[in-house]
Write a protein that holds these residues in place. Structure first.
Motif, PDB file in Angstrom:
ATOM      1  N   VAL A   1       0.847  -1.164   0.000  1.00 36.23           N
ATOM      2  CA  VAL A   1       0.000   0.000   0.000  1.00 36.23           C
ATOM      3  C   VAL A   1       0.899   1.235   0.000  1.00 36.23           C
ATOM      4  N   THR A   2       0.741   2.058  -1.022  1.00 40.58           N
ATOM      5  CA  THR A   2       1.477   3.316  -1.029  1.00 40.58           C
ATOM      6  C   THR A   2       0.668   4.341  -0.247  1.00 40.58           C
ATOM      7  N   GLN A   3       1.372   5.267   0.389  1.00 40.24           N
ATOM      8  CA  GLN A   3       0.712   6.252   1.238  1.00 40.24           C
ATOM      9  C   GLN A   3       1.217   7.660   0.956  1.00 40.24           C
ATOM     10  N   GLY A   4       1.334   7.981  -0.318  1.00 42.41           N
ATOM     11  CA  GLY A   4       1.819   9.313  -0.669  1.00 42.41           C
ATOM     12  C   GLY A   4       3.240   9.520  -0.184  1.00 42.41           C
ATOM     13  N   GLY A   5       3.455  10.482   0.662  1.00 37.18           N
ATOM     14  CA  GLY A   5       4.790  10.794   1.157  1.00 37.18           C
ATOM     15  C   GLY A   5       5.215  10.004   2.373  1.00 37.18           C
TER      16      GLY A   5
ATOM     17  N   LEU B   1       2.907  -8.265   7.540  1.00 44.43           N
ATOM     18  CA  LEU B   1       2.919  -6.856   7.159  1.00 44.43           C
ATOM     19  C   LEU B   1       4.266  -6.248   7.518  1.00 44.43           C
ATOM     20  N   ARG B   2       4.854  -5.573   6.549  1.00 45.21           N
ATOM     21  CA  ARG B   2       6.145  -4.915   6.786  1.00 45.21           C
ATOM     22  C   ARG B   2       6.053  -3.472   6.310  1.00 45.21           C
ATOM     23  N   ARG B   3       6.870  -2.656   6.897  1.00 43.49           N
ATOM     24  CA  ARG B   3       6.944  -1.256   6.503  1.00 43.49           C
ATOM     25  C   ARG B   3       8.223  -1.050   5.696  1.00 43.49           C
ATOM     26  N   PHE B   4       8.130  -0.206   4.694  1.00 47.71           N
ATOM     27  CA  PHE B   4       9.252   0.015   3.794  1.00 47.71           C
ATOM     28  C   PHE B   4       9.403   1.527   3.605  1.00 47.71           C
TER      29      PHE B   4
ATOM     30  N   PHE C   1       5.302   4.201  -9.785  1.00 49.41           N
ATOM     31  CA  PHE C   1       5.625   3.227  -8.747  1.00 49.41           C
ATOM     32  C   PHE C   1       5.378   1.811  -9.269  1.00 49.41           C
ATOM     33  N   MET C   2       4.203   1.597  -9.866  1.00 50.02           N
ATOM     34  CA  MET C   2       3.862   0.261 -10.366  1.00 50.02           C
ATOM     35  C   MET C   2       4.796  -0.170 -11.492  1.00 50.02           C
ATOM     36  N   ALA C   3       5.163   0.758 -12.378  1.00 48.95           N
ATOM     37  CA  ALA C   3       6.099   0.421 -13.453  1.00 48.95           C
ATOM     38  C   ALA C   3       7.444  -0.002 -12.877  1.00 48.95           C
ATOM     39  N   GLY C   4       7.913   0.719 -11.862  1.00 44.71           N
ATOM     40  CA  GLY C   4       9.174   0.354 -11.219  1.00 44.71           C
ATOM     41  C   GLY C   4       9.087  -0.990 -10.513  1.00 44.71           C
ATOM     42  N   LEU C   5       7.953  -1.245  -9.853  1.00 41.14           N
ATOM     43  CA  LEU C   5       7.769  -2.518  -9.163  1.00 41.14           C
ATOM     44  C   LEU C   5       7.746  -3.677 -10.149  1.00 41.14           C
ATOM     45  N   ILE C   6       6.975  -3.535 -11.208  1.00 39.05           N
ATOM     46  CA  ILE C   6       6.897  -4.600 -12.214  1.00 39.05           C
ATOM     47  C   ILE C   6       8.255  -4.819 -12.864  1.00 39.05           C
ATOM     48  N   SER C   7       8.930  -3.725 -13.230  1.00 44.87           N
ATOM     49  CA  SER C   7      10.258  -3.828 -13.824  1.00 44.87           C
ATOM     50  C   SER C   7      11.223  -4.539 -12.880  1.00 44.87           C
ATOM     51  N   GLY C   8      11.164  -4.192 -11.605  1.00 45.52           N
ATOM     52  CA  GLY C   8      12.040  -4.824 -10.620  1.00 45.52           C
ATOM     53  C   GLY C   8      11.748  -6.303 -10.428  1.00 45.52           C
TER      54      GLY C   8
ATOM     55  N   HIS D   1      12.668  -1.189  -3.904  1.00 45.28           N
ATOM     56  CA  HIS D   1      13.603  -0.061  -4.024  1.00 45.28           C
ATOM     57  C   HIS D   1      13.440   0.613  -5.385  1.00 45.28           C
ATOM     58  N   ARG D   2      13.371  -0.198  -6.432  1.00 42.47           N
ATOM     59  CA  ARG D   2      13.223   0.370  -7.770  1.00 42.47           C
ATOM     60  C   ARG D   2      11.911   1.144  -7.884  1.00 42.47           C
ATOM     61  N   ALA D   3      10.839   0.605  -7.328  1.00 43.15           N
ATOM     62  CA  ALA D   3       9.540   1.282  -7.373  1.00 43.15           C
ATOM     63  C   ALA D   3       9.591   2.615  -6.642  1.00 43.15           C
ATOM     64  N   VAL D   4      10.217   2.627  -5.483  1.00 44.32           N
ATOM     65  CA  VAL D   4      10.334   3.858  -4.689  1.00 44.32           C
ATOM     66  C   VAL D   4      11.184   4.889  -5.428  1.00 44.32           C
ATOM     67  N   MET D   5      12.294   4.446  -6.013  1.00 46.41           N
ATOM     68  CA  MET D   5      13.150   5.374  -6.756  1.00 46.41           C
ATOM     69  C   MET D   5      12.415   5.937  -7.969  1.00 46.41           C
ATOM     70  N   THR D   6      11.711   5.088  -8.689  1.00 43.26           N
ATOM     71  CA  THR D   6      10.999   5.516  -9.886  1.00 43.26           C
ATOM     72  C   THR D   6       9.955   6.571  -9.548  1.00 43.26           C
ATOM     73  N   SER D   7       9.174   6.324  -8.502  1.00 45.94           N
ATOM     74  CA  SER D   7       8.138   7.299  -8.154  1.00 45.94           C
ATOM     75  C   SER D   7       8.746   8.580  -7.571  1.00 45.94           C
ATOM     76  N   ALA D   8       9.838   8.478  -6.838  1.00 49.09           N
ATOM     77  CA  ALA D   8      10.491   9.674  -6.299  1.00 49.09           C
ATOM     78  C   ALA D   8      11.000  10.573  -7.424  1.00 49.09           C
ATOM     79  N   ILE D   9      11.578   9.975  -8.446  1.00 49.64           N
ATOM     80  CA  ILE D   9      12.038  10.764  -9.590  1.00 49.64           C
ATOM     81  C   ILE D   9      10.841  11.397 -10.292  1.00 49.64           C
ATOM     82  N   THR D  10       9.766  10.635 -10.464  1.00 54.75           N
ATOM     83  CA  THR D  10       8.574  11.143 -11.147  1.00 54.75           C
ATOM     84  C   THR D  10       8.002  12.369 -10.451  1.00 54.75           C
ATOM     85  N   VAL D  11       7.847  12.313  -9.133  1.00 53.51           N
ATOM     86  CA  VAL D  11       7.231  13.452  -8.433  1.00 53.51           C
ATOM     87  C   VAL D  11       8.145  14.672  -8.375  1.00 53.51           C
ATOM     88  N   SER D  12       9.420  14.474  -8.652  1.00 48.86           N
ATOM     89  CA  SER D  12      10.349  15.607  -8.639  1.00 48.86           C
ATOM     90  C   SER D  12      10.348  16.377  -9.959  1.00 48.86           C
ATOM     91  N   LYS D  13       9.567  15.909 -10.924  1.00 45.72           N
ATOM     92  CA  LYS D  13       9.478  16.540 -12.244  1.00 45.72           C
ATOM     93  C   LYS D  13       8.077  17.100 -12.460  1.00 45.72           C
TER      94      LYS D  13
END
Length: 107
Positions: A1-5, A16-19, A36-43, A72-84
């Motif tokens: 479950v993603t929770q925004g920020g 259940l784990r926290r990441f 996020f989903m694209a990064g997760l699937i790619s990973g 990690h890849r999903a988190v990085m992908t979405s972090a880059i996306t929101v910075s643009k």
């Protein structure tokens, strides 16, 4: 479950784990979930956990350490996306550059 920020909540191996998320300067949230989903699937494909019947079986038996790189890849992908500005899809080179800044972010 993603929770925004906030951190992710992940059900893995029946537990259940926290990441943690990757801190980012948010410019625009358009496309963050898709990214996020694209990064997760790619990973998961990169880890051999998606893409075939055998991969799906491996995913069912995967433990936390098996899926962490994909998260990690999903988190990085979405972090880059929101910075643009706008719906931005980062390249693998951009994801690798984030990993170069923080080598603890597994490939």
């Amino acid at each position: 479950v993603t929770q925004g920020g906030s951190e992710l909540v992940v059900l893995a191996s029946g537990e259940l784990r926290r990441f943690p998320i990757l801190p980012a300067t948010v410019v625009d949230t358009v496309g963050a979930g898709d990214s996020f989903m694209a990064g997760l699937i790619s990973g998961l494909v990169h880890a051999g956990l998606l893409g075939s019947t055998g991969a799906r079986e491996r995913l069912l038996d995967a433990d936390w350490s098996d899926i962490q790189p994909a998260l990690h890849r999903a988190v990085m992908t979405s972090a880059i996306t929101v910075s643009k500005d706008g719906a931005y899809g980062p390249t693998m080179d951009e994801i690798r550059s984030v990993q170069a800044i923080d080598p603890t972010l597994a490939d």
